[in-house]
Design a protein around this motif. Structure first.
Motif, short mmCIF file in Angstrom:
data_model
loop_
_atom_site.label_atom_id
_atom_site.label_comp_id
_atom_site.label_asym_id
_atom_site.label_seq_id
_atom_site.Cartn_x
_atom_site.Cartn_y
_atom_site.Cartn_z
N GLU A 21 0.84 -1.21 0.00
CA GLU A 21 0.00 0.00 0.00
C GLU A 21 0.87 1.25 0.00
N ARG A 75 2.27 1.67 -3.47
CA ARG A 75 1.23 2.13 -4.40
C ARG A 75 1.06 3.64 -4.29
N LEU A 76 0.99 4.14 -3.06
CA LEU A 76 0.82 5.58 -2.87
C LEU A 76 2.02 6.36 -3.39
N HIS A 77 3.22 5.84 -3.18
CA HIS A 77 4.42 6.51 -3.70
C HIS A 77 4.43 6.52 -5.23
N ARG A 78 3.92 5.45 -5.84
CA ARG A 78 3.85 5.41 -7.30
C ARG A 78 2.87 6.45 -7.83
N GLU A 79 1.77 6.59 -7.12
CA GLU A 79 0.73 7.51 -7.58
C GLU A 79 1.24 8.95 -7.66
N VAL A 80 2.16 9.31 -6.78
CA VAL A 80 2.67 10.67 -6.79
C VAL A 80 4.04 10.77 -7.45
N GLY A 81 4.46 9.67 -8.11
CA GLY A 81 5.68 9.70 -8.91
C GLY A 81 6.98 9.54 -8.16
N ALA A 131 7.07 3.60 -12.04
CA ALA A 131 5.96 2.69 -12.32
C ALA A 131 6.46 1.32 -12.75
#
Length: 328
Positions: free
Chosen positions: A265, A268-274, A278
């Motif tokens: 989780e 995932r959050l770190h990926r969402e903000v770049g 990815a």
């Protein structure tokens, strides 16, 4: 149902934290948990059998089994892993720059037979052509306060291991220029070690300055993170309560699953903000439990044990584990 009151000793880490936090995490059991350095846990178990369930050195457990001592049943739960050779330290002012430069040098070690040292020597031998017999080893732990002493270990004839005196230490030998390097310099406090404390205070540096690059190289070569400990449970308890062994295994597996879910989780959050690429994968379990997923690591450790005189060639580490784990 009345729960079994059992004692547990281990060093905490994120993969076991959920179990440490909840004394009822193992079905049918209420835990009394002691958080201890692994060195202390192993020494107490080898000498006094203080705890019902504990972390245990694979080298020490193997030595016990070869001597006919089957007090403990091993579970294929490996709570900690790392590339131990990447933690080798040398004097800060030394001209040692590569593993090859250690040939002919004086090397410190807490306990020559400890599993982490076996892994470090094995990788240095196979990946860097540095055989243990090409160096002189200085062991800090005394016969009375060591895992090797508790399991009657004797080094192979082609390896020189010198006992450091009780009034001396690796740290002092570094300061006085009597040691060039140390394999597994233990920084945290234990009952057995005299050289604990930060590496900066000891005036040492890593043999591999870019240790992350060396770990990545080693992982590409071996395909797994080396493990040095497993979990054990008192055999008399398993014989009295046949359900207990797999319940303990499931408790540790569930605790790790809880940690991995939280980690996924966060990623995932770190990926969402770049903040995490990815393309980066976190789907590989670097800390697998069970025998099947760890077959290569177990076979490799067996080979290193044979080569370094910890066990005879007729023994494999897989033999430590109960048959109920054969398919897991």
């Amino acid at each position: 149902m009345t729960k079994l009151e059992l004692s547990l000793a281990l060093r905490t880490n994120p993969r076991v934290q959920a179990l440490v936090d909840d004394p009822h995490a193992i079905e049918g059991v209420r835990l009394r948990t002691s958080l201890l350095p692994p060195a202390d846990t192993f020494w107490r178990q080898l000498n006094f059998q203080d705890f019902d369930i504990s972390e245990m050195s694979l080298a020490s457990l193997t030595r016990l089994r070869l001597q006919g001592d089957d007090t403990w049943v091993a579970l294929p739960v490996f709570p900690d892993r790392r590339f131990f050779h990447a933690a080798v330290v040398v004097r800060a002012d030394s001209d040692v720059r590569t593993p090859a430069d250690l040939r002919g040098k004086r090397i410190g070690v807490a306990d020559y037979s400890m599993t982490g040292a076996v892994w470090a020597r094995g990788v240095l031998q196979h990946d860097h052509d540095l055989h243990p017999s090409s160096m002189t080893w200085f062991q800090e732990r005394t016969t009375r306060l060591s895992h090797g002493g508790a399991t009657s270990f004797r080094p192979p004839e082609d390896v020189e291991v010198v006992q450091i005196g009780p009034d001396d230490s690796q740290r002092r030998m570094f300061a006085e220029g009597r040691l060039e390097a140390s394999i597994l310099f233990i920084t945290y406090k234990t009952m057995l070690d005299r050289s604990t404390g930060s590496m900066d205070e000891a005036n040492v540096r890593l043999l591999f300055p870019d240790d992350d690059a060396e770990k990545a190289r080693a992982f590409g070569t071996w395909g797994f993170l080396p493990f040095n400990h497993c979990m054990v449970v008192r055999r008399s308890l398993v014989e009295a309560h046949p359900w207990l062994l797999l319940n303990i295994y499931k408790g540790f597996l569930d605790a790790k699953t809880t940690h991995l879910a939280a980690l996924q989780e966060a990623v995932r959050l770190h990926r969402e903000v770049g903040l995490v690429p990815a393309s980066g994968s976190t789907d590989v379990d670097l800390f697998p439990y069970g025998l099947r997923a760890n077959a290569h690591g177990l076979d490799t450790l067996s080979r290193f044990f044979h080569e370094q005189g910890i066990t005879p060639s007729s023994f494999t580490v897989r033999e430590l584990f109960d048959d109920r784990f054969a398919s897991l």
